[in-house]
Design a protein around this motif. Structure first.
Motif, PDB file in Angstrom:
ATOM      1  N   GLU A   1      24.146  12.131 -32.298  1.00  0.00           N
ATOM      2  CA  GLU A   1      22.946  12.940 -32.516  1.00  0.00           C
ATOM      3  C   GLU A   1      22.118  12.378 -33.678  1.00  0.00           C
ATOM      4  OE1 GLU A   1      24.312  16.953 -33.080  1.00  0.00           O
ATOM      5  OE2 GLU A   1      24.610  17.272 -30.931  1.00  0.00           O
ATOM      6  N   LYS A   2      22.791  11.975 -34.753  1.00  0.00           N
ATOM      7  CA  LYS A   2      22.099  11.425 -35.920  1.00  0.00           C
ATOM      8  C   LYS A   2      21.383  10.115 -35.566  1.00  0.00           C
ATOM      9  CE  LYS A   2      22.935  10.250 -40.744  1.00  0.00           C
ATOM     10  NZ  LYS A   2      23.927  10.194 -41.823  1.00  0.00           N
ATOM     11  N   THR A   3      22.070   9.252 -34.814  1.00  0.00           N
ATOM     12  CA  THR A   3      21.478   7.975 -34.404  1.00  0.00           C
ATOM     13  C   THR A   3      20.272   8.198 -33.502  1.00  0.00           C
ATOM     14  OG1 THR A   3      23.630   6.898 -34.577  1.00  0.00           O
ATOM     15  CG2 THR A   3      21.962   5.786 -33.234  1.00  0.00           C
ATOM     16  N   ILE A   4      20.408   9.097 -32.546  1.00  0.00           N
ATOM     17  CA  ILE A   4      19.311   9.394 -31.622  1.00  0.00           C
ATOM     18  C   ILE A   4      18.133  10.009 -32.377  1.00  0.00           C
ATOM     19  CG2 ILE A   4      18.635  10.895 -29.701  1.00  0.00           C
ATOM     20  CD1 ILE A   4      21.532  10.282 -28.586  1.00  0.00           C
ATOM     21  N   ALA A   5      18.421  10.914 -33.316  1.00  0.00           N
ATOM     22  CA  ALA A   5      17.349  11.531 -34.109  1.00  0.00           C
ATOM     23  C   ALA A   5      16.588  10.476 -34.916  1.00  0.00           C
ATOM     24  CB  ALA A   5      17.927  12.598 -35.036  1.00  0.00           C
ATOM     25  N   ALA A   6      17.308   9.510 -35.471  1.00  0.00           N
ATOM     26  CA  ALA A   6      16.649   8.441 -36.239  1.00  0.00           C
ATOM     27  C   ALA A   6      15.766   7.587 -35.331  1.00  0.00           C
ATOM     28  CB  ALA A   6      17.694   7.573 -36.931  1.00  0.00           C
ATOM     29  N   LYS A   7      16.249   7.308 -34.132  1.00  0.00           N
ATOM     30  CA  LYS A   7      15.449   6.510 -33.187  1.00  0.00           C
ATOM     31  C   LYS A   7      14.209   7.294 -32.746  1.00  0.00           C
ATOM     32  CE  LYS A   7      19.167   3.615 -31.400  1.00  0.00           C
ATOM     33  NZ  LYS A   7      18.613   2.278 -31.618  1.00  0.00           N
ATOM     34  N   ARG A   8      14.359   8.600 -32.559  1.00  0.00           N
ATOM     35  CA  ARG A   8      13.196   9.423 -32.194  1.00  0.00           C
ATOM     36  C   ARG A   8      12.194   9.459 -33.340  1.00  0.00           C
ATOM     37  NH1 ARG A   8      16.400  13.801 -28.803  1.00  0.00           N
ATOM     38  NH2 ARG A   8      15.841  13.024 -26.741  1.00  0.00           N
ATOM     39  N   ALA A   9      12.695   9.648 -34.559  1.00  0.00           N
ATOM     40  CA  ALA A   9      11.811   9.713 -35.728  1.00  0.00           C
ATOM     41  C   ALA A   9      11.047   8.400 -35.922  1.00  0.00           C
ATOM     42  CB  ALA A   9      12.624  10.042 -36.987  1.00  0.00           C
ATOM     43  N   ALA A  10      11.664   7.287 -35.542  1.00  0.00           N
ATOM     44  CA  ALA A  10      11.014   5.979 -35.654  1.00  0.00           C
ATOM     45  C   ALA A  10      10.068   5.715 -34.497  1.00  0.00           C
ATOM     46  CB  ALA A  10      12.076   4.882 -35.736  1.00  0.00           C
TER      47      ALA A  10
ATOM     48  N   LEU B   1      10.903   5.284 -31.345  1.00  0.00           N
ATOM     49  CA  LEU B   1      11.468   4.301 -30.418  1.00  0.00           C
ATOM     50  C   LEU B   1      11.845   4.891 -29.064  1.00  0.00           C
ATOM     51  CD1 LEU B   1      13.750   2.444 -32.964  1.00  0.00           C
ATOM     52  CD2 LEU B   1      11.554   1.670 -32.047  1.00  0.00           C
ATOM     53  N   LEU B   2      11.964   6.219 -28.986  1.00  0.00           N
ATOM     54  CA  LEU B   2      12.392   6.854 -27.739  1.00  0.00           C
ATOM     55  C   LEU B   2      11.244   7.670 -27.155  1.00  0.00           C
ATOM     56  CD1 LEU B   2      15.942   8.138 -28.761  1.00  0.00           C
ATOM     57  CD2 LEU B   2      15.323   5.978 -27.680  1.00  0.00           C
ATOM     58  N   ASP B   3      11.130   7.624 -25.826  1.00  0.00           N
ATOM     59  CA  ASP B   3      10.155   8.448 -25.131  1.00  0.00           C
ATOM     60  C   ASP B   3      10.856   9.138 -23.959  1.00  0.00           C
ATOM     61  OD1 ASP B   3      10.294   6.600 -22.991  1.00  0.00           O
ATOM     62  OD2 ASP B   3       8.611   5.439 -23.778  1.00  0.00           O
ATOM     63  N   ASP B   4      10.093   9.787 -23.110  1.00  0.00           N
ATOM     64  CA  ASP B   4      10.680  10.544 -22.003  1.00  0.00           C
ATOM     65  C   ASP B   4      11.512   9.672 -21.064  1.00  0.00           C
ATOM     66  OD1 ASP B   4       9.527  12.826 -22.981  1.00  0.00           O
ATOM     67  OD2 ASP B   4       7.845  12.824 -21.573  1.00  0.00           O
ATOM     68  N   SER B   5      11.207   8.398 -20.978  1.00  0.00           N
ATOM     69  CA  SER B   5      11.961   7.523 -20.077  1.00  0.00           C
ATOM     70  C   SER B   5      13.395   7.291 -20.547  1.00  0.00           C
ATOM     71  CB  SER B   5      11.248   6.179 -19.906  1.00  0.00           C
ATOM     72  OG  SER B   5      11.305   5.424 -21.106  1.00  0.00           O
ATOM     73  N   HIS B   6      13.705   7.646 -21.777  1.00  0.00           N
ATOM     74  CA  HIS B   6      15.052   7.465 -22.327  1.00  0.00           C
ATOM     75  C   HIS B   6      15.897   8.740 -22.246  1.00  0.00           C
ATOM     76  CE1 HIS B   6      12.574   4.422 -24.509  1.00  0.00           C
ATOM     77  NE2 HIS B   6      13.530   3.664 -24.012  1.00  0.00           N
ATOM     78  N   GLU B   7      15.323   9.821 -21.737  1.00  0.00           N
ATOM     79  CA  GLU B   7      16.004  11.118 -21.788  1.00  0.00           C
ATOM     80  C   GLU B   7      17.334  11.141 -21.034  1.00  0.00           C
ATOM     81  OE1 GLU B   7      16.709  14.671 -23.390  1.00  0.00           O
ATOM     82  OE2 GLU B   7      15.078  13.324 -23.911  1.00  0.00           O
ATOM     83  N   LEU B   8      17.402  10.520 -19.871  1.00  0.00           N
ATOM     84  CA  LEU B   8      18.658  10.495 -19.127  1.00  0.00           C
ATOM     85  C   LEU B   8      19.735   9.771 -19.926  1.00  0.00           C
ATOM     86  CD1 LEU B   8      20.405  11.033 -16.661  1.00  0.00           C
ATOM     87  CD2 LEU B   8      19.478   8.935 -15.647  1.00  0.00           C
TER      88      LEU B   8
ATOM     89  N   SER C   1      25.893   2.211 -24.750  1.00  0.00           N
ATOM     90  CA  SER C   1      24.688   2.952 -24.348  1.00  0.00           C
ATOM     91  C   SER C   1      23.750   3.138 -25.533  1.00  0.00           C
ATOM     92  CB  SER C   1      25.069   4.310 -23.760  1.00  0.00           C
ATOM     93  OG  SER C   1      25.805   4.128 -22.562  1.00  0.00           O
ATOM     94  N   LEU C   2      24.303   3.423 -26.710  1.00  0.00           N
ATOM     95  CA  LEU C   2      23.472   3.540 -27.906  1.00  0.00           C
ATOM     96  C   LEU C   2      22.816   2.204 -28.241  1.00  0.00           C
ATOM     97  CD1 LEU C   2      25.612   5.867 -30.189  1.00  0.00           C
ATOM     98  CD2 LEU C   2      23.278   6.303 -29.388  1.00  0.00           C
ATOM     99  N   GLU C   3      23.574   1.121 -28.096  1.00  0.00           N
ATOM    100  CA  GLU C   3      23.026  -0.210 -28.370  1.00  0.00           C
ATOM    101  C   GLU C   3      21.924  -0.586 -27.383  1.00  0.00           C
ATOM    102  OE1 GLU C   3      26.429  -2.777 -28.351  1.00  0.00           O
ATOM    103  OE2 GLU C   3      27.040  -2.185 -30.364  1.00  0.00           O
ATOM    104  N   ALA C   4      21.979  -0.025 -26.168  1.00  0.00           N
ATOM    105  CA  ALA C   4      20.980  -0.341 -25.149  1.00  0.00           C
ATOM    106  C   ALA C   4      19.651   0.373 -25.397  1.00  0.00           C
ATOM    107  CB  ALA C   4      21.511   0.017 -23.762  1.00  0.00           C
ATOM    108  N   LEU C   5      19.678   1.443 -26.207  1.00  0.00           N
ATOM    109  CA  LEU C   5      18.429   2.123 -26.532  1.00  0.00           C
ATOM    110  C   LEU C   5      17.588   1.220 -27.435  1.00  0.00           C
ATOM    111  CD1 LEU C   5      19.676   5.752 -27.299  1.00  0.00           C
ATOM    112  CD2 LEU C   5      18.475   4.959 -25.248  1.00  0.00           C
TER     113      LEU C   5
END
Length: 111
Positions: free
Chosen positions: A29-38, A40-47, A82-86
């Motif tokens: 969750e922390k890693t994903i939150a950091a990527k969102r804050a930067a 780097l993630l959009d709706d195409s990454h939700e799955l 999977s985290l590395e692939a984001l």
């Protein structure tokens, strides 16, 4: 009477379930939150994000189960991969690596 062991995706008895979110899920969750804050993630990454979160919860359950199974270690590897692939800042063209590669390529062409 002998009880069958809990499966990784079986609902956990609330009495047996550890309190709160497990360490693997919290880290995901922390890693994903950091990527969102930067940005780097959009709706195409939700799955992918949802799969990572669910798998990380399953890893936590597997680790809390008392003995680490092959399924748990395999799923832990899947979470990491999977985290590395984001997208990451390096994939987004940050960090100066693109400039270094461009400079090296220009030097090779000049030689």
């Amino acid at each position: 009477m002998h009880e069958a062991p809990q499966g990784l995706f079986d609902p956990i008895d609330p009495v047996q379930q550890p309190a709160g979110v497990g360490k693997i899920r919290a880290a995901a969750e922390k890693t994903i939150a950091a990527k969102r804050a930067a940005g780097l993630l959009d709706d195409s990454h939700e799955l992918s994000v949802q799969l990572i979160l669910e798998m990380s919860s399953a890893v936590d359950r597997g680790l809390a189960w008392g003995k680490v199974s092959i399924a748990t270690t395999t799923m832990a590897r899947e979470v990491r991969e999977s985290l590395e692939a984001l997208p990451s800042p390096a994939h987004a063209g940050g960090g100066g690596w693109d400039e270094i590669v461009d400079d090296l390529t220009d030097e090779d062409l000049d030689a």
